[in-house]
Design a protein around this motif. Structure first.
Motif, PDB file in Angstrom:
ATOM      1  N   UNK A 255       5.517  11.159  -4.356  1.00  0.00           N
ATOM      2  CA  UNK A 255       4.836  10.575  -3.196  1.00  0.00           C
ATOM      3  C   UNK A 255       3.952  11.610  -2.510  1.00  0.00           C
ATOM      4  N   UNK A 256       4.507  12.812  -2.263  1.00  0.00           N
ATOM      5  CA  UNK A 256       3.756  13.855  -1.571  1.00  0.00           C
ATOM      6  C   UNK A 256       2.528  14.278  -2.363  1.00  0.00           C
ATOM      7  N   UNK A 261      -3.191  14.374  -2.610  1.00  0.00           N
ATOM      8  CA  UNK A 261      -4.393  14.316  -3.449  1.00  0.00           C
ATOM      9  C   UNK A 261      -5.376  13.267  -2.922  1.00  0.00           C
ATOM     10  N   UNK A 262      -4.867  12.110  -2.537  1.00  0.00           N
ATOM     11  CA  UNK A 262      -5.743  11.042  -2.046  1.00  0.00           C
ATOM     12  C   UNK A 262      -6.348  11.390  -0.693  1.00  0.00           C
ATOM     13  N   UNK A 284       2.424  14.657   6.255  1.00  0.00           N
ATOM     14  CA  UNK A 284       3.677  14.925   6.960  1.00  0.00           C
ATOM     15  C   UNK A 284       3.722  14.179   8.287  1.00  0.00           C
ATOM     16  N   UNK A 285       2.581  14.138   8.989  1.00  0.00           N
ATOM     17  CA  UNK A 285       2.504  13.419  10.264  1.00  0.00           C
ATOM     18  C   UNK A 285       2.709  11.918  10.061  1.00  0.00           C
ATOM     19  N   UNK A 286       2.151  11.389   8.965  1.00  0.00           N
ATOM     20  CA  UNK A 286       2.145   9.933   8.788  1.00  0.00           C
ATOM     21  C   UNK A 286       3.318   9.337   8.048  1.00  0.00           C
ATOM     22  N   UNK A 323       0.676   5.442  -1.251  1.00  0.00           N
ATOM     23  CA  UNK A 323       1.513   6.426  -1.949  1.00  0.00           C
ATOM     24  C   UNK A 323       2.984   6.089  -1.794  1.00  0.00           C
ATOM     25  N   UNK A 324       3.381   5.636  -0.614  1.00  0.00           N
ATOM     26  CA  UNK A 324       4.774   5.238  -0.386  1.00  0.00           C
ATOM     27  C   UNK A 324       5.177   4.099  -1.318  1.00  0.00           C
TER      28      UNK A 324
END
Length: 328
Positions: A255-256, A261-262, A284-286, A323-324
């Motif tokens: 996921x990270x 990358x996106x 990290x914030x989102x 991504x999630x």
């Protein structure tokens, strides 16, 4: 004055340099670098004086003995340790690559270093001044940052205005624009300055290229495209932050990696920069925010100086959500 084989330099001391030593990064040491908040057993990290030091191996990219460095918590401190090992001034260092001496923007050191990565430092070489005619609104440059006040060229778009000026190369540090020194100005501001230059006018760039050994001279590169490779090759990763201590973390999750990358792609699209550390901070914030408004408020608190446009923030929120859900 550019460095060269004719310039006399002080020899590094033996305690910092090891000739022909095999790579054995991620070993032995001391305690300014902290573990992430909890270990896998759910226990807090040991006290700083009981934690191991992380020792990394390094060379100057144009050729040098092998150095050992340790005890750094951010990029500026990393450059200081490298400079100390090789008896050079920290401002001589333009940027670092991981596991290659080549000017490979896919291997650029950003905010993370694998615990077994080998660090190559690229130092200042020849200065050059170039006059460019801005025939299009977009120059075709992607600007990035070395983390210590130097903006440099990460990519040149094929067929673009700058692509036609063959003396401008990937890896060149942008020192002045029209005679105005921009050292210390963040890369997103440099990208904005270049974008705002008037069309159908000439402008002047003062550039500093990385020093190259004679055997390293290669055809000009357009710069690497974003890669699917993981950041670092070690079993763990040292995460460097501009504020706060460095932390040793597990390798990035799928996921990270996908989200960073996106978001990095979106930074290039909207702002003409690439910055994996900035992208990682945004992810990290989102990651734990429930809606775009909450994300926008948190982003403004953390990175308000960037003044991101609303459309960009919404697209970043969407990228993190995709991504999630594993949609990349």
């Amino acid at each position: 004055m550019p460095l060269g084989p004719w310039r006399k330099k002080n020899k590094p001391t033996k305690e910092h340099l090891v000739e022909n030593e095999e790579l054995s990064g991620g070993q032995a040491g001391a305690g300014t670098l902290s573990k992430s908040s909890m270990n896998r057993a759910g226990l807090p990290p040991p006290p700083a004086n009981l934690r191991p030091k992380l020792v990394f191996h390094t060379q100057l990219a144009h050729g040098s003995p092998t150095g050992r460095i340790e005890g750094f918590a951010n990029v500026k401190e990393l450059y200081a340790r490298i400079a100390e090992a090789f008896k050079i001034n920290p401002p001589e260092i333009l940027f670092c690559t991981l596991n290659t001496h080549k000017i490979d923007m896919d291997k650029l050191l950003g905010g993370q270093i694998g615990l077994e990565d080998f660090i190559f430092a690229h130092i200042k070489g020849r200065k050059k001044e170039v006059e460019v005619y801005k025939s299009e609104d977009a120059l075709g440059l992607t600007i990035t940052d070395n983390g210590a006040g130097y903006a440099f060229i990460k990519r040149i778009k094929e067929g673009s205005v700058v692509d036609g000026v063959k003396v401008i190369c990937v890896g060149d540090h942008v020192e002045c624009i029209n005679g105005c020194n921009i050292v210390g100005i963040r890369h997103y501001e440099v990208a904005r300055m270049l974008k705002e230059l008037p069309k159908d006018k000439f402008f002047t760039l003062s550039l500093v290229e990385p020093l190259k050994a004679f055997e390293m001279l290669e055809p000009r590169s357009k710069g690497a495209k974003p890669s699917d490779n993981k950041i670092g090759t070690g079993k763990g990763t040292l995460r460097l932050r501009s504020k706060g201590p460095a932390t040793v973390e597990e390798e990035p999750t799928e996921f990270e990696e996908n989200a960073v990358r996106k978001v990095d792609d979106l930074l290039e699209s909207y702002m003409g920069i690439r910055d994996t550390e900035l992208a990682a901070t945004m992810v990290e914030v989102g990651r734990d925010k429930n809606n775009p408004d909450e994300f926008a408020m948190a982003l403004d608190e953390t990175l308000g100086d960037f003044a991101f446009p609303d459309e960009f923030v919404f697209d970043v929120w969407g990228a993190i959500g995709d991504a999630k859900q594993g949609r990349f």
